[in-house]
Design an enzyme around this catalytic site. Structure first.
Site, short mmCIF file in Angstrom:
data_model
loop_
_atom_site.label_atom_id
_atom_site.label_comp_id
_atom_site.label_asym_id
_atom_site.label_seq_id
_atom_site.Cartn_x
_atom_site.Cartn_y
_atom_site.Cartn_z
N HIS A 1 -2.18 5.54 -5.29
CA HIS A 1 -1.43 5.57 -6.54
C HIS A 1 0.07 5.52 -6.29
CE1 HIS A 1 -1.28 9.84 -5.49
NE2 HIS A 1 -0.54 10.16 -6.54
N HIS B 1 -6.10 15.06 -7.52
CA HIS B 1 -5.69 16.19 -8.38
C HIS B 1 -4.79 15.73 -9.54
CE1 HIS B 1 -2.37 16.98 -5.12
NE2 HIS B 1 -1.96 16.09 -5.98
N GLU C 1 -0.11 11.21 -0.16
CA GLU C 1 -0.78 12.51 -0.30
C GLU C 1 -2.07 12.60 0.50
OE1 GLU C 1 0.50 13.56 -4.93
OE2 GLU C 1 -1.56 13.03 -4.49
N HIS D 1 4.12 20.20 -6.89
CA HIS D 1 4.87 19.10 -7.50
C HIS D 1 6.11 19.66 -8.18
CE1 HIS D 1 0.66 17.93 -7.24
NE2 HIS D 1 1.05 16.68 -7.17
#
Lengths: 165, 327
Positions: free
Chosen positions: B193, B12, B240, B59
């Protein structure tokens, strides 16, 4: 009181935002959160130091924010998803901030990402003790490949870091 | 009853949203990313779910550091897009499904998963970017959405195993909802990431590909991955990926992988995407359609017993699947 040691302290170049950091960096993160409102963004831009006085910040934290020292903000309890709002207020993307935190130029960082990103080899562990993780081996093929490589995967971090400049 | 027909996982990355909003999708850099979702949009258009459950993380948009719920279920009637520092994304307001959401909350909490119920919430790129990737950019989203926000910002997030088991509880909840609804569940975020600190830019394609393989074939193996391993191997923010296991837990053990896409990079992130179908959803339909005429011939009273027979068969298959899921 000294910070309690954690297993993840061994990961190089990484600030894990845990409950203790969250307490320490509450002021930084709540300041960043305030920048979600356009009126606040404008007020901050007009007089940064004055705006920061509204939040419970240590002198070091205030300095890190004013100097846009993103690694220092993380070290002092900031979290990237919050500090990114400061970045956005300055018109910078996540990728821009990432480049800044790695000490690369924007061009070098973008080129590194296009070439497949920073390799995990040599970047797993500060102590050099970490072995490639078990969960990574999905298929026999992958497992064979992993096993074929020499065992000590982690180079000393100093070496790995010096490459980043 | 309501049924989960398929699971979708997708990264996302906020920059994907920015590329859509700034109309840069045709640029070669972004074309490489978006081309991987063309088939997925077709698949979704055919699947026509009645409801989507979207597992994502906020976030620092709806939740600051004031309150950090581990699992927060969106039970509101609508969820407006959040201003993440650039102004709200120009995407439609997400319509909720408060009835099913309330049902899930009640069932899952009594199943010992202590969800936080949220009746007012804005949603950020974590939810809206995967929506764009699978539904395109319509004026209104084609189906109601139940957001499930998972804390992966403040360490420690829930464990991979906990997420997987929550997925199972969600499935049980959905399948005890009386209305006939076809539900698709999304797991979002990842893949490898790191966007913070001097190690930012870390990508581990080997880890990601193994994760995708195991997601299909051996998800239980993934439930044993510890947080340290996620962060070390897949980057600090790569953790995540635990959210994908909620999606996976909500599916059958034995599923069909219908599509997969992987590319590096989008901004700082490896983009991974997979579509997994419950076989019973795919199989259940065809035999039922074939059997129907035969059943009608045999039965003197016609349609009614045939329908009942199909229903019983479906219930049996359903029961078996639930048992299989629990093993």
């Amino acid at each position: 009181m000294a910070r309690e040691p954690h297993d993840y302290d061994d990961i190089p170049g990484t600030f894990v935002f845990d409950a203790e950091k969250s307490r320490q960096g509450y002021g930084i993160n709540m300041f960043c959160m305030s920048l979600m409102k356009d009126a606040n963004r404008r007020e901050f831009k007009a007089d940064e130091a004055a705006y920061l006085k509204k939040f419970p910040l240590s002198p070091q934290q205030t300095q890190a924010i004013l100097e846009r020292d993103y690694n220092r903000m993380l070290e002092l309890g900031g979290n990237i998803y919050f500090t990114a709002k400061l970045g956005a207020t300055d018109g910078h993307s996540f990728r821009h901030l990432a480049a800044v935190m790695t000490g690369s130029t924007q061009e070098d960082y973008a080129a590194m990402m296009l070439a497949g990103g920073r390799s995990v080899e040599g970047n797993r562990s500060k102590s050099g003790k970490a072995k490639p993780a078990k969960g990574v081996k999905a298929t026999a093929k992958v497992a064979a490949k992993t096993a074929a490589k020499p065992k000590p995967k982690s180079k000393p971090v100093s070496k790995a870091r010096s490459k980043r400049g | 009853v309501a049924r989960i027909i398929a699971g979708v996982a997708s990264s996302h990355v906020p920059a994907i949203g920015a590329a859509i909003d700034n109309k840069q999708t045709e640029e070669p850099y972004w074309q490489r990313v978006f081309s991987g979702f063309e088939k997925s949009k077709e698949w979704m258009a055919n699947a026509k779910p009645d409801v989507a459950i979207v597992v994502y993380n906020d976030h620092a948009s709806a939740f600051s550091v004031e309150i950090v719920p581990t699992f927060a279920l969106g039970c509101a009637a609508e969820f407006p897009p959040a201003d993440e520092g650039w102004g709200p994304r120009p995407v439609p307001v997400v319509q909720g499904h408060p009835e099913l959401a309330a049902h899930i909350a009640q069932s899952v909490i009594l199943d010992e998963f202590d969800l936080t119920i949220v009746n007012k919430m804005e949603v950020d790129h974590g939810l809206t970017v995967p929506m764009n990737l699978l539904f395109g950019s319509p004026k209104e989203w084609p189906c109601p959405v139940i957001p499930l926000a998972v804390n992966v910002v403040l360490y420690p997030p829930p464990t991979a195993h906990r997420c997987y088991m929550l997925g199972k509880a969600i499935r049980k909840a959905v399948e005890s909802y009386p209305q006939d609804l076809r539900v698709v569940i999304f797991g979002t975020g990842g893949m490898s990431h790191q966007i913070s600190g001097p190690r930012a830019g870390l990508i581990n394609s080997k880890f990601d590909k193994a994760f995708l393989d195991n997601l299909t074939k051996d998800p239980k193996k993934l439930t044993r991955i510890q947080h340290l391993e996620f962060m070390r191997e897949a980057g600090c923010e790569g953790i995540e990926m635990v959210m994908w296991l909620i999606m996976r837990g909500a599916l059958d053990d034995d599923i069909e992988e219908v599509y997969r896409f992987y590319t590096v990079p989008a901004s700082n992130t490896a983009v991974g995407h997979i579509i997994l179908e419950n076989r019973r959803a795919a199989k259940g339909k065809k035999p039922a359609a074939r059997k129907k005429p035969a059943a009608v011939k045999k039965s003197a009273t016609g349609k009614k017993p045939a329908a009942a027979k199909t229903k019983r068969a479906a219930a049996r298959a359903n029961h078996q699947n639930v048992r299989r899921g629990k093993r």
